[in-house]
Design a protein around this motif. Structure first.
Motif, short mmCIF file in Angstrom:
data_model
loop_
_atom_site.label_atom_id
_atom_site.label_comp_id
_atom_site.label_asym_id
_atom_site.label_seq_id
_atom_site.Cartn_x
_atom_site.Cartn_y
_atom_site.Cartn_z
N ILE A 1 0.82 -1.21 0.00
CA ILE A 1 0.00 0.00 0.00
C ILE A 1 0.86 1.27 0.00
N SER A 2 1.99 1.23 0.68
CA SER A 2 2.83 2.43 0.79
C SER A 2 3.88 2.47 -0.31
N TYR A 3 3.44 2.36 -1.55
CA TYR A 3 4.36 2.31 -2.68
C TYR A 3 5.02 3.65 -2.97
N LYS A 4 4.47 4.75 -2.47
CA LYS A 4 5.06 6.06 -2.72
C LYS A 4 6.22 6.36 -1.76
N LYS A 5 6.28 5.64 -0.68
CA LYS A 5 7.33 5.85 0.32
C LYS A 5 8.30 4.68 0.25
N ARG A 6 9.26 4.79 -0.64
CA ARG A 6 10.19 3.68 -0.90
C ARG A 6 11.06 3.36 0.31
N GLN A 7 11.46 4.37 1.07
CA GLN A 7 12.29 4.11 2.25
C GLN A 7 11.52 3.30 3.29
N ASN A 8 10.26 3.65 3.50
CA ASN A 8 9.43 2.89 4.44
C ASN A 8 9.22 1.46 3.94
N GLN A 9 9.03 1.32 2.64
CA GLN A 9 8.88 -0.01 2.06
C GLN A 9 10.12 -0.85 2.32
N PHE A 10 11.27 -0.25 2.14
CA PHE A 10 12.54 -0.95 2.34
C PHE A 10 12.69 -1.40 3.79
N VAL A 11 12.37 -0.52 4.73
CA VAL A 11 12.47 -0.85 6.16
C VAL A 11 11.47 -1.96 6.53
N MET A 12 10.26 -1.85 6.01
CA MET A 12 9.26 -2.90 6.30
C MET A 12 9.68 -4.23 5.70
N GLY A 13 10.33 -4.21 4.57
CA GLY A 13 10.85 -5.43 3.96
C GLY A 13 11.91 -6.07 4.84
N ARG A 14 12.79 -5.25 5.38
CA ARG A 14 13.83 -5.78 6.29
C ARG A 14 13.20 -6.37 7.55
N LEU A 15 12.23 -5.67 8.13
CA LEU A 15 11.54 -6.21 9.32
C LEU A 15 10.84 -7.53 9.00
N ASN A 16 10.26 -7.60 7.82
CA ASN A 16 9.58 -8.81 7.40
C ASN A 16 10.56 -9.97 7.23
N ILE A 17 11.76 -9.68 6.72
CA ILE A 17 12.79 -10.70 6.59
C ILE A 17 13.18 -11.22 7.97
N ILE A 18 13.35 -10.32 8.93
CA ILE A 18 13.70 -10.72 10.29
C ILE A 18 12.60 -11.58 10.90
N LEU A 19 11.34 -11.18 10.71
CA LEU A 19 10.22 -11.97 11.22
C LEU A 19 10.21 -13.38 10.62
N ASN A 20 10.45 -13.48 9.33
CA ASN A 20 10.45 -14.79 8.69
C ASN A 20 11.64 -15.64 9.13
N LEU A 21 12.79 -15.01 9.41
CA LEU A 21 13.92 -15.77 9.95
C LEU A 21 13.61 -16.31 11.34
N ILE A 22 12.97 -15.50 12.16
CA ILE A 22 12.56 -15.96 13.49
C ILE A 22 11.57 -17.11 13.36
N LEU A 23 10.62 -16.96 12.46
CA LEU A 23 9.62 -18.00 12.24
C LEU A 23 10.26 -19.29 11.76
N LEU A 24 11.19 -19.20 10.84
CA LEU A 24 11.90 -20.38 10.35
C LEU A 24 12.67 -21.05 11.48
N GLY A 25 13.33 -20.24 12.31
CA GLY A 25 14.05 -20.79 13.45
C GLY A 25 13.12 -21.51 14.42
N LEU A 26 11.96 -20.94 14.66
CA LEU A 26 10.99 -21.60 15.55
C LEU A 26 10.47 -22.90 14.95
N PHE A 27 10.23 -22.91 13.65
CA PHE A 27 9.78 -24.15 12.99
C PHE A 27 10.83 -25.25 13.15
N VAL A 28 12.07 -24.91 12.87
CA VAL A 28 13.14 -25.91 12.96
C VAL A 28 13.33 -26.36 14.40
#
Length: 137
Positions: free
Chosen positions: A59-86
């Motif tokens: 939704i926030s396609y006009k704010k590229r910096q915010n998109q980038f930060v949210m992408g990084r946070l999402n990567i961290i969340l998925n790494l934590i999730l993967l670690g919990l699964f394993v």
């Protein structure tokens, strides 16, 4: 903006974390029952946050910096999730590798991480392009 490649990557990430996880079991227990992520509150919360971050980032396609930060946070969340699964799959009491069967659902966070890295790469490329055009003015 659907024509941007990072939006496609983020939509695919949303599909993996928000839709596909409901249909793919994480693993199958010894008595042949599939184990889905909804059976654990922590998994539900982390996948919900990941899905919500993907939607907000789209939704926030006009704010590229915010998109980038949210992408990084999402990567961290998925790494934590993967670690919990394993961790959970290796420490289930009484489990041996011959008894239970790991499902493809355990590896869906890896797919989401790859898609998020590709989206962040495209966002960075867009940001660099905008900065280069601003220098010419």
């Amino acid at each position: 903006m659907i024509q941007r490649i990072q939006t496609i990557y983020l939509l695919l990430t949303f599909a993996v974390t928000g839709i596909l996880m409901f249909f793919v079991p994480l693993w199958t227990t010894a008595d042949a029952k599939p184990y889905y992520f909804m059976q654990n509150q922590v998994y539900v919360i982390l996948l919900g946050l990941s899905t919500m971050l993907s939607i907000i980032s789209i939704i926030s396609y006009k704010k590229r910096q915010n998109q980038f930060v949210m992408g990084r946070l999402n990567i961290i969340l998925n790494l934590i999730l993967l670690g919990l699964f394993v961790y959970h799959s290796l420490n289930v009491s009484g489990e041996t590798p011959a008894v239970s069967e790991k499902g493809i659902g355990m590896f869906l966070p890896i797919v989401a991480i790859v898609l998020l890295v590709l989206a962040n790469k495209a966002i960075k490329k867009d940001e660099d392009l905008v900065k280069s055009v601003d220098r010419l003015r």
